[in-house]
Design a protein around this motif. Structure first.
Motif, short mmCIF file in Angstrom:
data_model
loop_
_atom_site.label_atom_id
_atom_site.label_comp_id
_atom_site.label_asym_id
_atom_site.label_seq_id
_atom_site.Cartn_x
_atom_site.Cartn_y
_atom_site.Cartn_z
N LYS A 88 0.68 -1.55 -0.14
CA LYS A 88 -0.36 0.26 0.14
C LYS A 88 0.60 1.42 -0.07
N GLN A 89 1.61 1.49 1.18
CA GLN A 89 2.87 2.27 1.12
C GLN A 89 3.99 2.38 -0.40
N GLN A 90 3.89 1.66 -1.40
CA GLN A 90 4.56 1.40 -2.28
C GLN A 90 3.17 2.21 -3.44
N ARG A 91 2.16 2.14 -4.12
CA ARG A 91 0.68 1.90 -4.68
C ARG A 91 1.10 3.38 -4.60
N LEU A 92 1.15 4.20 -2.83
CA LEU A 92 0.34 5.45 -2.83
C LEU A 92 2.49 6.44 -3.07
N MET A 93 2.35 5.84 -2.62
CA MET A 93 4.45 6.58 -3.36
C MET A 93 4.33 6.34 -5.32
N LEU A 94 4.34 6.09 -6.10
CA LEU A 94 4.24 5.65 -7.28
C LEU A 94 2.93 6.44 -7.71
N ALA A 95 2.16 6.72 -6.76
CA ALA A 95 0.69 7.54 -7.51
C ALA A 95 1.16 8.79 -7.44
N PHE A 96 1.92 8.99 -6.45
CA PHE A 96 2.23 10.01 -6.29
C PHE A 96 3.30 10.73 -7.48
N LEU A 97 3.90 9.73 -7.84
CA LEU A 97 5.67 10.21 -8.25
C LEU A 97 4.49 9.88 -9.87
N GLU A 98 3.53 9.27 -10.77
CA GLU A 98 2.91 9.37 -11.35
C GLU A 98 2.57 10.26 -11.37
N PHE A 99 0.91 11.48 -10.93
CA PHE A 99 0.88 12.10 -10.90
C PHE A 99 1.11 13.53 -11.67
N GLY A 100 2.17 13.60 -10.66
CA GLY A 100 3.54 14.75 -10.52
C GLY A 100 3.93 14.67 -11.96
N LEU A 101 5.04 13.67 -12.23
CA LEU A 101 5.08 13.43 -14.05
C LEU A 101 4.10 13.11 -15.00
N ASN A 102 2.77 12.58 -14.50
CA ASN A 102 2.10 13.28 -15.61
C ASN A 102 0.91 14.34 -15.64
N ASN A 103 1.36 15.25 -14.81
CA ASN A 103 0.17 16.75 -14.67
C ASN A 103 1.71 17.43 -14.49
N LYS A 169 8.22 13.34 -20.87
CA LYS A 169 6.92 14.04 -21.02
C LYS A 169 6.17 13.33 -19.87
N GLY A 170 5.66 12.11 -19.44
CA GLY A 170 5.59 11.24 -17.68
C GLY A 170 6.01 10.50 -17.30
N TYR A 171 5.22 9.82 -16.57
CA TYR A 171 5.54 8.77 -15.89
C TYR A 171 6.39 7.68 -16.36
N GLU A 172 5.94 7.31 -17.14
CA GLU A 172 6.30 5.99 -17.87
C GLU A 172 7.53 5.93 -18.87
N GLU A 173 8.12 6.67 -19.02
CA GLU A 173 9.67 7.04 -19.45
C GLU A 173 10.27 6.66 -18.31
N VAL A 174 10.04 6.74 -16.59
CA VAL A 174 10.54 6.36 -16.04
C VAL A 174 9.77 5.83 -15.07
N LYS A 175 9.72 4.85 -15.23
CA LYS A 175 9.16 3.81 -14.64
C LYS A 175 9.02 2.83 -14.03
N THR A 176 10.51 2.44 -14.25
CA THR A 176 11.92 1.82 -13.59
C THR A 176 12.16 2.75 -12.12
N SER A 177 12.69 3.22 -12.95
CA SER A 177 13.53 4.25 -12.36
C SER A 177 12.38 4.60 -10.72
N ALA A 178 11.34 4.64 -11.26
CA ALA A 178 10.46 5.45 -9.79
C ALA A 178 10.48 4.31 -9.57
#
Length: 195
Positions: A88-103, A169-178
């Motif tokens: 759950k912690q991982q998903r929360l943090m990844l969602a925050f990174l995804e939001f920031g990089l996609n927006n 441009k977005g989260y997918e470009e750095v997903k593994t690093s994230a």
């Protein structure tokens, strides 16, 4: 009396916010005035003041939309599934990174504006969002986390987004690093609870 332009829509709060968002992103807070927004909307500046007290209030309305979207995403994750705390912690943090990089433009307005005129307004919304994030991290921790550890995790996430801001441009470009970055933060939090 001159006739109204054909096809022109009524000036609404939403139409002002939509156009102002574009202009704040393009020109920045300091360079933009209510008069210049009114000029772009082909209306009087008084029409904007009818909906917003001042430029800072207009900026805050835009920022508030971003925080509502981010907080909604946090709540969705908290309400989904019966995952173990670490997941759950991982998903929360990844969602925050995804939001920031996609927006990125929205994120910049939400977390990277430090102007005196809007600092208090945007900081209040940012603090509320952070408090919800911190509560979620504590709730899904196997033991009590220090407040400084949660803040360090949050700053680390913010640093990751800031580092890639404008580069990808977005989260997918750095997903593994994230994912690697979040794993690193989780390990740090686990070590923090051992002391």
């Amino acid at each position: 009396m001159s006739p109204r332009k054909a096809g022109r829509q009524e000036l609404t709060r939403d139409s002002i916010v939509y156009k102002a968002r574009e202009l704040f992103i393009e020109k920045g807070y300091q360079e933009l005035s209510v008069r210049s927004i009114a000029k772009e909307l082909e209306c009087s500046h008084g029409a904007i003041y009818y909906h917003f007290k001042n430029k800072a209030a207009l900026f805050y309305a835009i920022v508030d939309e971003g925080f509502l979207a981010l907080n909604k995403r946090i709540e969705e994750i908290l309400g989904e599934g019966q995952e173990q705390d670490k997941q759950k912690q991982q998903r929360l943090m990844l969602a925050f990174l995804e939001f920031g990089l996609n927006n990125q433009s929205k994120y910049e307005m939400m977390f990277m504006q430090g102007k005196k005129e809007v600092g208090g307004l945007s900081r209040e919304a940012a603090n509320h969002s952070y408090e919800r994030f911190a509560q979620a991290m504590q709730t899904h921790s196997s033991s009590l986390l220090k407040a400084s550890a949660v803040m360090s995790a949050f700053i680390s996430l913010h640093g990751f987004i800031s580092h890639y801001h404008g580069i990808v441009k977005g989260y997918e470009e750095v997903k593994t690093s994230a994912e690697d970055h979040v794993e690193f933060i989780i390990k740090g939090l686990e070590n923090e609870t051992k002391f």
